[in-house]
Scaffold this motif. Structure first.
Motif, PDB file in Angstrom:
ATOM      1  N   SER A 302       0.826  -1.215   0.000  1.00  0.00           N
ATOM      2  CA  SER A 302       0.000   0.000   0.000  1.00  0.00           C
ATOM      3  C   SER A 302       0.857   1.262   0.000  1.00  0.00           C
ATOM      4  CB  SER A 302      -0.925   0.001   1.222  1.00  0.00           C
ATOM      5  OG  SER A 302      -0.138  -0.111   2.408  1.00  0.00           O
ATOM      6  N   SER A 303       2.150   1.111   0.325  1.00  0.00           N
ATOM      7  CA  SER A 303       3.046   2.278   0.292  1.00  0.00           C
ATOM      8  C   SER A 303       4.465   1.803  -0.068  1.00  0.00           C
ATOM      9  CB  SER A 303       3.063   2.986   1.654  1.00  0.00           C
ATOM     10  OG  SER A 303       3.502   2.095   2.665  1.00  0.00           O
ATOM     11  N   PRO A 304       5.276   2.692  -0.676  1.00  0.00           N
ATOM     12  CA  PRO A 304       6.635   2.318  -1.088  1.00  0.00           C
ATOM     13  C   PRO A 304       7.525   1.968   0.107  1.00  0.00           C
ATOM     14  CG  PRO A 304       5.943   4.370  -2.126  1.00  0.00           C
ATOM     15  CD  PRO A 304       4.945   4.074  -1.055  1.00  0.00           C
ATOM     16  N   ARG A 305       8.582   1.179  -0.150  1.00  0.00           N
ATOM     17  CA  ARG A 305       9.513   0.783   0.909  1.00  0.00           C
ATOM     18  C   ARG A 305      10.945   1.160   0.533  1.00  0.00           C
ATOM     19  NH1 ARG A 305       7.300  -5.374   2.462  1.00  0.00           N
ATOM     20  NH2 ARG A 305       5.127  -4.753   2.826  1.00  0.00           N
ATOM     21  N   GLU A 306      11.782   1.330   1.569  1.00  0.00           N
ATOM     22  CA  GLU A 306      13.208   1.597   1.364  1.00  0.00           C
ATOM     23  C   GLU A 306      14.011   0.590   2.183  1.00  0.00           C
ATOM     24  OE1 GLU A 306      14.863   5.398   1.431  1.00  0.00           O
ATOM     25  OE2 GLU A 306      13.223   6.383   0.350  1.00  0.00           O
ATOM     26  N   ASP A 307      15.204   0.233   1.683  1.00  0.00           N
ATOM     27  CA  ASP A 307      16.061  -0.695   2.412  1.00  0.00           C
ATOM     28  C   ASP A 307      17.514  -0.413   2.054  1.00  0.00           C
ATOM     29  OD1 ASP A 307      16.838  -2.812   4.060  1.00  0.00           O
ATOM     30  OD2 ASP A 307      15.199  -4.102   3.353  1.00  0.00           O
ATOM     31  N   HIS A 308      18.415  -1.000   2.838  1.00  0.00           N
ATOM     32  CA  HIS A 308      19.849  -0.771   2.627  1.00  0.00           C
ATOM     33  C   HIS A 308      20.611  -2.070   2.878  1.00  0.00           C
ATOM     34  CE1 HIS A 308      23.717   1.307   2.580  1.00  0.00           C
ATOM     35  NE2 HIS A 308      24.033   0.642   3.680  1.00  0.00           N
ATOM     36  N   VAL A 309      21.623  -2.336   2.033  1.00  0.00           N
ATOM     37  CA  VAL A 309      22.494  -3.504   2.224  1.00  0.00           C
ATOM     38  C   VAL A 309      23.944  -3.060   2.081  1.00  0.00           C
ATOM     39  CG1 VAL A 309      20.791  -5.190   1.434  1.00  0.00           C
ATOM     40  CG2 VAL A 309      22.333  -4.119  -0.236  1.00  0.00           C
ATOM     41  N   THR A 310      24.859  -3.935   2.516  1.00  0.00           N
ATOM     42  CA  THR A 310      26.289  -3.607   2.395  1.00  0.00           C
ATOM     43  C   THR A 310      26.995  -4.648   1.535  1.00  0.00           C
ATOM     44  OG1 THR A 310      26.816  -4.848   4.397  1.00  0.00           O
ATOM     45  CG2 THR A 310      26.378  -2.488   4.652  1.00  0.00           C
ATOM     46  N   CYS A 311      28.215  -4.300   1.108  1.00  0.00           N
ATOM     47  CA  CYS A 311      29.020  -5.185   0.259  1.00  0.00           C
ATOM     48  C   CYS A 311      30.490  -4.952   0.588  1.00  0.00           C
ATOM     49  CB  CYS A 311      28.751  -4.904  -1.214  1.00  0.00           C
ATOM     50  SG  CYS A 311      29.216  -3.225  -1.718  1.00  0.00           S
ATOM     51  N   SER A 312      31.355  -5.703  -0.071  1.00  0.00           N
ATOM     52  CA  SER A 312      32.790  -5.480   0.159  1.00  0.00           C
ATOM     53  C   SER A 312      33.282  -4.332  -0.716  1.00  0.00           C
ATOM     54  CB  SER A 312      33.582  -6.748  -0.162  1.00  0.00           C
ATOM     55  OG  SER A 312      33.455  -7.067  -1.524  1.00  0.00           O
ATOM     56  N   PRO A 313      34.240  -3.543  -0.239  1.00  0.00           N
ATOM     57  CA  PRO A 313      34.797  -2.469  -1.071  1.00  0.00           C
ATOM     58  C   PRO A 313      35.478  -3.065  -2.309  1.00  0.00           C
ATOM     59  CG  PRO A 313      35.500  -2.262   1.227  1.00  0.00           C
ATOM     60  CD  PRO A 313      34.875  -3.613   1.086  1.00  0.00           C
ATOM     61  N   ASP A 314      35.443  -2.317  -3.397  1.00  0.00           N
ATOM     62  CA  ASP A 314      36.053  -2.762  -4.648  1.00  0.00           C
ATOM     63  C   ASP A 314      37.391  -2.057  -4.827  1.00  0.00           C
ATOM     64  OD1 ASP A 314      36.778  -3.502  -7.162  1.00  0.00           O
ATOM     65  OD2 ASP A 314      34.953  -2.829  -8.165  1.00  0.00           O
ATOM     66  N   ALA A 315      38.473  -2.825  -4.735  1.00  0.00           N
ATOM     67  CA  ALA A 315      39.820  -2.235  -4.841  1.00  0.00           C
ATOM     68  C   ALA A 315      40.068  -1.646  -6.224  1.00  0.00           C
ATOM     69  CB  ALA A 315      40.871  -3.310  -4.539  1.00  0.00           C
ATOM     70  N   LEU A 316      39.295  -2.087  -7.211  1.00  0.00           N
ATOM     71  CA  LEU A 316      39.520  -1.605  -8.579  1.00  0.00           C
ATOM     72  C   LEU A 316      38.492  -0.560  -9.003  1.00  0.00           C
ATOM     73  CD1 LEU A 316      40.352  -5.073 -10.141  1.00  0.00           C
ATOM     74  CD2 LEU A 316      41.944  -3.179  -9.895  1.00  0.00           C
ATOM     75  N   ALA A 317      37.676  -0.103  -8.081  1.00  0.00           N
ATOM     76  CA  ALA A 317      36.669   0.911  -8.416  1.00  0.00           C
ATOM     77  C   ALA A 317      37.360   2.160  -8.961  1.00  0.00           C
ATOM     78  CB  ALA A 317      35.844   1.272  -7.188  1.00  0.00           C
ATOM     79  N   PRO A 318      36.784   2.783 -10.017  1.00  0.00           N
ATOM     80  CA  PRO A 318      37.403   3.990 -10.597  1.00  0.00           C
ATOM     81  C   PRO A 318      37.648   5.090  -9.557  1.00  0.00           C
ATOM     82  CG  PRO A 318      35.646   3.183 -12.018  1.00  0.00           C
ATOM     83  CD  PRO A 318      35.615   2.327 -10.785  1.00  0.00           C
ATOM     84  N   ASP A 319      36.723   5.230  -8.590  1.00  0.00           N
ATOM     85  CA  ASP A 319      36.893   6.213  -7.520  1.00  0.00           C
ATOM     86  C   ASP A 319      36.515   5.541  -6.200  1.00  0.00           C
ATOM     87  OD1 ASP A 319      36.800   8.241  -5.668  1.00  0.00           O
ATOM     88  OD2 ASP A 319      35.693   9.646  -6.936  1.00  0.00           O
TER      89      ASP A 319
END
Length: 998
Positions: A302-319
């Protein structure tokens, strides 16, 4: 092979992927189609009743049947295509994350009543001429497809597949090997610590180390929280050890039953034979049951939902400071409504595909993130479809801004709609995809209809593509706001909406490892001394079983013309040499290829260019090419390959686009370049966890041949690191200055040869258009040198440049370790051997295939617990060992060495050799699509005579040849090899000075 929903291709990809290259030139009045048209509803055939006979699009006749006794559903697509396909799929709806359907998929392939040997599936890979064999676990179905061009081979494979799925052994030992087990780290040492092992357990640890996969899984679980989509069908690593052998057998009994099965066959073999064999070997032995596997509709919020999850940092991420992902997902309608699904998939493409789409302009161009989120667009793989839109590679402070942009963009679409030209471009794309032919049409068809049919949709209705196009045009004509109304209904007013964010956690991997250790200790603490003794004894038993041998310059531009039944399409390729390119520019070539068709050209900005490419062509691309010489290891050809296709009527437009790219490409838009650089860097970084074995093999071959060195520069870890550095540059002006320098050397008719595949009727027109293009490009060269632009016509005669030997190259040994944020390893060892035309090349090909099937598969996958591993002989003269998602590293290198010792000892039979030959021949003689005929000759100079010589040498390989080449090329002391490992921190390697640690 676990295939999550995000990799199966969404319905938007039905135009881009699933139907990529499908339509043969066969006429409807063909033998197989005519035969199928003789069936009538009500006909009884071998226990089946014909329900419907239809002639949809795609030059095929569809016959729907039902099995009288069990209710099994059957669809046959009769088409004059010799590459026949069989598939059986079961609706598999797990209610927990133990991975039961995935582990079951692995385990049913470990032996059956009629074929009780340990691994009949892998053995058939070596004894069959199949063009495809595999199995897939999706969120809510499991599919077992194969294809082959040989009728007898089809019957043999069908027998193995039917027995595997309906009458598997499901031995406890197979469950331990494929699923999970507690075992001593060293199975022969009862005092070594107990650890979790298992092929699927390690596979899913690897899968969940991929942040894109992790995010997609969370998104599906949270958008559909009430039933089977709320769990991980492939298995969540920490839940897998909760599955018991009894639960696995029970799941098979209720889900792998004909009453829960859908059979699909395709091709020119007679339907009656298929039905007879399926009835006699399987279905006659069952009674009808109610499988109770239906997936209920998800209750709408009946109404929108929000959620959050975590992951491992990416050593090769551009920034490194921008590693957040945010996505908004909307629950849409039931996928069995074919027209609604068609409309929403088109709508999705209009909203997100290409630089002219509203979401591309709103989200990608402001450079808030590096690329769209890993799940984007229309997904029709679940009972009710979804649409997702978001960004990855963003800063945390931009999350609210992105939410507002998404909401505002939807409002803008509702107000302004879409340009008519963009809609026409998309419909043009569908026409292209329907005409383009591929060699795996049957497999594409099976995959395309799987999800809707799984939920009792009409698979034939899905094939009535032109009906859907006509209905779409009519709906648009009757209501010009047709699409805007859909956007308002499904997005603006939809309360079943999930906003999911993901951010890196520095302690993520540590927490995962700790959770696994806690799970392990909990299991261990519950063990008695007798339990420990039993675990040790069972480990030894498994090791024994795994170790058992089983039965069973100024010059003309050369052009190669190839007349083919291309269904009204023209395929154009041009190979441009890199021989004059200065060394300092080589690293930039992949980036050049990536951006040259995407920054605008001539009078078109990049948006207009993208629009014209969609309206006038089937796509235009540029890619790097490194082609080893077939006679000498230290020679190779380097270049870039231009590729495009178009409908015959659009030939002038396609060549005009290429002319503009050659004569006046746009390089000076730094904002646009940055967007493309960030996307490219993100794509490369994301790809490592999925294709780590390819990166390991490429790196291992770097110091062995000049071609291997260039492959690493263009496609290896060196390129990944280089693109990360480019993405981190605050100022791209140096790159902008570099691109025209590269263009000057590469887009040059002096250094170019072309190939055209088209129908005989269109050959002269194509030649005239191509000649005009060559002349236009030559005249616009700034040097204004006199250039002969006349065309040399080459009909299947290779006009090949002389390959340049690398005089300064010295092969040397090198061991490289890349520490990566993965819990598993990718390992490779490559050895310099001989080129394609050498007499020993065929023996090395057979040896690699035989070692994989008869030794390495058992050592690396079954004993070692890796998801995959083996050996392959590459055309560049490198014999490569590899492993994939491997819990071991140094031990696997030892397994490679043992494999060589096994080969040298000659402990293999003539049957082993014959099976390896069969397997190699199925690849050598695999079907070639009309678009690709002649490409071996055009690209590598390998003629039909050379291929026939290779076939004859393969036939002639003997037991002695195999022992000799193992001794001559692979023995310690004889070989020059390179080694590479991508994996988690490894103290053993760090302490060894022979390794270079990156």
């Amino acid at each position: 092979f676990f295939l999550p929903s995000e990799e199966r291709g969404y319905c938007t990809d039905f135009f881009d992927t699933s139907f990529n290259g499908q339509r043969h030139t066969w006429r409807l009045k063909s033998t197989s189609a005519e035969r199928a048209l003789q069936y009538q509803p009500g006909h009884k055939i071998h226990g089946f009743t014909v329900k419907e006979v239809t002639v949809p699009d795609l030059f095929l006749t569809a016959v729907k049947l039902t099995h009288d006794k069990t209710g099994a559903q059957y669809l046959h697509a009769a088409r004059d295509d010799s590459n026949n396909l069989f598939s059986v799929q079961f609706r598999t709806t797990p209610m927990d994350s133990t991975g039961v359907p995935h582990i079951l998929e692995h385990t049913v392939l470990c032996g059956s009543e009629k074929y009780p040997c340990r691994d009949p599936f892998f053995k058939m890979l070596n004894r069959s001429l199949s063009t495809f064999m595999n199995a897939f676990t999706a969120s809510d179905y499991t599919m077992y497809p194969f294809s082959t061009q040989n009728g007898k081979d089809f019957q043999n494979l069908l027998s193995v597949y039917l027995d595997a799925v309906f009458f598997p052994c499901l031995r406890e030992q197979d469950f331990w090997q494929e699923g999970w087990r507690l075992e001593n780290e060293n199975p022969t040492d009862p005092n070594s610590p107990l650890v979790f092992k298992g092929v699927v357990f390690n596979e899913m640890k690897g899968a969940f180390s991929d942040n894109e996969r992790l995010y997609a899984q969370h998104l599906q679980n949270k958008l559909y929280p009430d039933h089977t989509y709320s769990v991980v069908s492939g298995g969540e690593p920490l839940a897998i050890p909760d599955l018991t052998w009894e639960q696995l057998k029970q799941f098979h009994a209720t889900h792998y039953h004909p009453s829960n099965a859908r059979f699909f066959t395709y091709g020119d073999l007679p339907l009656e034979q298929h039905l007879k064999q399926i009835e006699e070997e399987a279905l006659s032995k069952f009674e009808r049951i109610n499988p109770n596997t239906e997936v209920p509709s998800q209750s709408h919020w009946s109404s929108p939902r929000e959620d959050h999850v975590t992951c491992s940092p990416d050593a090769l991420a551009p920034d490194p400071a921008r590693q957040n992902t945010l996505c908004v997902s909307y629950l849409l309608g039931d996928i069995t409504d074919t027209f609604e699904g068609f409309t929403l998939s088109l709508l999705s493409s209009l909203m997100i595909s290409g630089p002219n789409s509203p979401f591309y302009k709103a989200l990608i161009e402001p450079k808030i993130g590096t690329d769209f989120s890993s799940v984007v667009g229309y997904d029709g793989s679940t009972k009710e479809a979804s649409f997702s839109i978001g960004l990855q590679g963003m800063a945390e402070e931009d999350i609210e801004r992105v939410k507002q942009i998404i909401s505002q963009t939807i409002d803008d679409i509702i107000e302004n709609g879409f340009e008519e030209e963009r809609i026409e471009a998309l419909l043009h794309k569908i026409e292209i995809q329907m005409k383009h032919q591929s060699t795996n049409f049957g497999l594409s068809l099976a995959s395309y209809i799987a999800s809707s049919w799984n939920h009792d949709g009409d698979p034939v209705q899905l094939l009535q593509i032109s009906d859907s196009v006509a209905k779409f045009r009519q709906s648009l004509a009757e209501n010009p706001r047709f699409l805007q109304d859909k956007v308002k209904h499904y997005f603006k007013e939809n309360t079943h909406r999930l906003t999911l964010s993901m951010s890196p956690d520095e302690a993520y991997l540590e927490k995962q490892a700790k959770a696994e250790e806690e799970k392990l200790q909990k299991k261990i603490q519950a063990l008695s001394d007798s339990d420990r003794k039993e675990i040790y004894e069972k480990g030894l038993e498994l090791l024994t079983a795994q170790s058992k041998t089983q039965d069973a310059s100024l010059q003309c531009v050369p052009v190669q013309y190839c007349e083919q039944p291309t269904n009204g399409l023209v395929y154009f390729r041009a190979m441009c040499s890199l021989n004059t390119l200065p060394e300092d520019l080589r690293l930039y070539v992949p980036l050049f290829c990536s951006v040259i068709t995407r920054m605008g050209c001539g009078g078109l900005d990049y948006r207009q260019q993208a629009q014209q490419m969609e309206l006038r062509t089937g796509g235009m691309s540029v890619s790097t090419q490194v082609i080893p010489d077939s006679t000498q290891l230290d020679m190779y050809e380097q270049g870039i390959l231009l590729f495009s296709s178009c409908l015959e009527r659009n030939l002038p437009h396609m060549f005009q686009l290429w002319s503009d790219i050659f004569n006046s490409p746009h390089f000076d838009d730094e904002e646009r370049l940055r967007v493309l650089v960030m996307m490219s860097a993100q794509e490369l970084a994301n790809g490592i966890s999925y294709s780590g074995h390819m990166y390991a093999m490429t790196r291992a071959g770097r110091h062995l041949t000049p071609a291997g060195d260039l492959q690493e520069t263009f496609n290896g870890m060196e390129q990944v690191k280089f693109m990360k550095r480019i993405a981190e540059m605050p100022d791209l002006s140096q790159v902008i200055r570099t691109l025209p320098r590269i263009k000057k050397h590469l887009l040059n008719p002096d250094n170019m040869r072309c190939a055209v595949n088209t129908t005989p009727q269109k050959l002269s027109d194509t030649a005239a258009q191509l000649e005009s293009f060559i002349r236009d490009v030559a005249e616009n060269r700034k040097e204004r040198k006199p250039v002969r632009s006349d065309i040399t016509e080459v009909r299947f005669q290779q006009a090949h440049w002389v390959n340049i030997p690398e005089l300064n190259f010295q092969p040397c040994q090198m061991k490289t370790f890349f520490q990566m944020p993965f819990p598993v390893n990718f390992v490779s060892e490559s050895i310099r051997t001989v080129p394609f035309s050498h007499e020993d090349y065929a023996s090395l090909c057979i040896l690699a295939r035989m070692m994989t099937a008869k030794f390495l598969h058992g050592e690396i996958r079954e004993k070692g617990g890796a998801y995959g591993g083996g050996a392959r002989m590459g055309g560049g003269g490198l014999f490569s060992f590899y492993s994939y998602r491997d819990p071991n590293s140094v031990q696997t290198l030892s397994a490679f060495r043992k494999g060589v010792d096994w080969a040298k000892s000659g402990q293999f039979t003539q049957q082993d050799i014959d099976e390896a030959k069969l397997s190699i021949f199925s690849a050598v003689d695999s079907p070639v699509a009309p678009a690709d005929k002649g490409m071996g000759r055009f690209l590598s100079g390998v003629t039909d005579e050379m291929k026939q010589g290779h076939r004859e040498r393969l036939f002639a390989v003997t037991h002695k040849n195999l022992v000799d080449v193992a001794e001559r090329y692979l023995s310690v002391g004889q070989r020059t090899c390179g080694v590479a490992i991508l994996g988690p921190e490894n103290e053993t390697i760090k302490k060894d000075p022979s390794w270079i640690v990156k």
